[in-house]
Design an enzyme around this catalytic site. Structure first.
Site, PDB file in Angstrom:
ATOM      1  N   ASP A  55       0.822  -1.206   0.000  1.00 61.05           N
ATOM      2  CA  ASP A  55       0.000   0.000   0.000  1.00 61.05           C
ATOM      3  C   ASP A  55       0.858   1.259   0.000  1.00 61.05           C
ATOM      4  OD1 ASP A  55      -2.294  -1.520   0.086  1.00 61.05           O
ATOM      5  OD2 ASP A  55      -2.522  -1.371   2.255  1.00 61.05           O
ATOM      6  N   TYR A 110       6.849  -9.709   7.191  1.00 59.78           N
ATOM      7  CA  TYR A 110       6.585  -8.287   7.401  1.00 59.78           C
ATOM      8  C   TYR A 110       6.998  -7.896   8.807  1.00 59.78           C
ATOM      9  CZ  TYR A 110       3.628  -7.884   3.210  1.00 59.78           C
ATOM     10  OH  TYR A 110       3.160  -7.845   1.914  1.00 59.78           O
TER      11      TYR A 110
END
Length: 266
Positions: A55, A110
């Site tokens: 994003d 992540y």
């Protein structure tokens, strides 16, 4: 020949990874550079693919793109880095013709960073364990049509260091905003604002309550692991990326230290 590149980028400089018209994106800048250098002519004909569509605001140290080219000698990290801004090519690999960087991945890693607000780390860790394994993450993602909401989270580790909390998430794949929503849920748990029972109900779909996503700027796609792809890392490019990232973020570290000293003095 099909080539894969391991890339890093400063997500705050882009409107996300995926190509969009009239705005700067990671994918768009890479394709523009590859076309300028004659490495590819057209992204569709070269079967250009990305591993993770991060994003807007999300950075990466280990995203991967792949494409077909007849000019592999020009697709080296040093040549590409000379033409790219806010993106660093760290390594290169020759991969099979059918290699798709998203579907060939074994694991994605992540990391989400938080300033330590005096969190209850034991509560955070207890809540983190609830997310391990295979669940329907509909209440912890922004769902896309035809996307299976069932995912498997293999590991969640929480580390406290230098006034920060680092949460690391390892899984085969993640839904849109899934990591950021889980990270926010763990923060709320650590503040006593969300209970383990509420998380269980959300995971078991007994509740339609949703946790909003944490800010994207604190999220980093740390690594993507492949069973059959070995990247040849370029040390010069890695050092260049380290130096430029340090220059970007050292100012923020100094400001945070000044603010911490001021809080301590009150």
């Amino acid at each position: 020949m099909r080539i894969a590149l391991k890339i890093a980028y400063d997500g705050t400089k882009f409107f996300g990874f995926q190509r969009q018209k009239d705005v700067k994106t990671v994918e768009g800048e890479i394709i523009r550079t590859l076309q300028k250098l004659g490495i590819i002519e057209d992204p569709k004909r070269s079967n250009f693919k990305g591993a993770s569509r991060t994003d807007r605001g999300v950075s990466a140290f280990g995203n991967v793109v792949a494409f077909d080219t007849e000019n592999p000698k020009l697709a080296t990290p040093r040549i590409l880095n000379h033409h790219l801004r806010d993106i660093w090519v760290l390594g290169i690999a020759q991969v099979p013709e059918d290699f798709h960087p998203r579907y060939a991945a074994k694991e994605k890693v992540y990391r989400y960073y938080l300033v330590d607000e005096g969190f209850d780390l034991e509560a955070m860790e207890r809540c983190a364990r609830l997310f391990l394994g295979t669940h329907n993450f509909s209440n912890f993602a922004k769902l896309e049509e035809f996307k299976n909401p069932v995912r498997t989270v293999k590991e969640i580790s929480i580390t406290q260091k230098n006034g920060l909390i680092m949460m690391e998430f390892v899984g085969e794949s993640f839904l849109w905003e899934m990591v950021r929503r889980i990270a926010n849920a763990l923060k709320l748990c650590a503040l006593g604002l969300l209970s383990e029972e509420e998380i269980r109900d959300m995971l078991e779909l007994k509740s339609d309550k949703k946790v909003p996503p944490a800010p994207p700027e604190n999220l980093v796609l740390w690594e993507i692991r492949y069973p059959n792809a070995s990247f040849e890392l370029d040390e010069y490019s890695i050092e260049k990326a380290k130096r430029e990232f340090f220059e970007r973020f050292s100012a923020a570290v100094i400001k945070a230290s000044i603010f911490r000293d001021w809080l301590d003095a009150l």
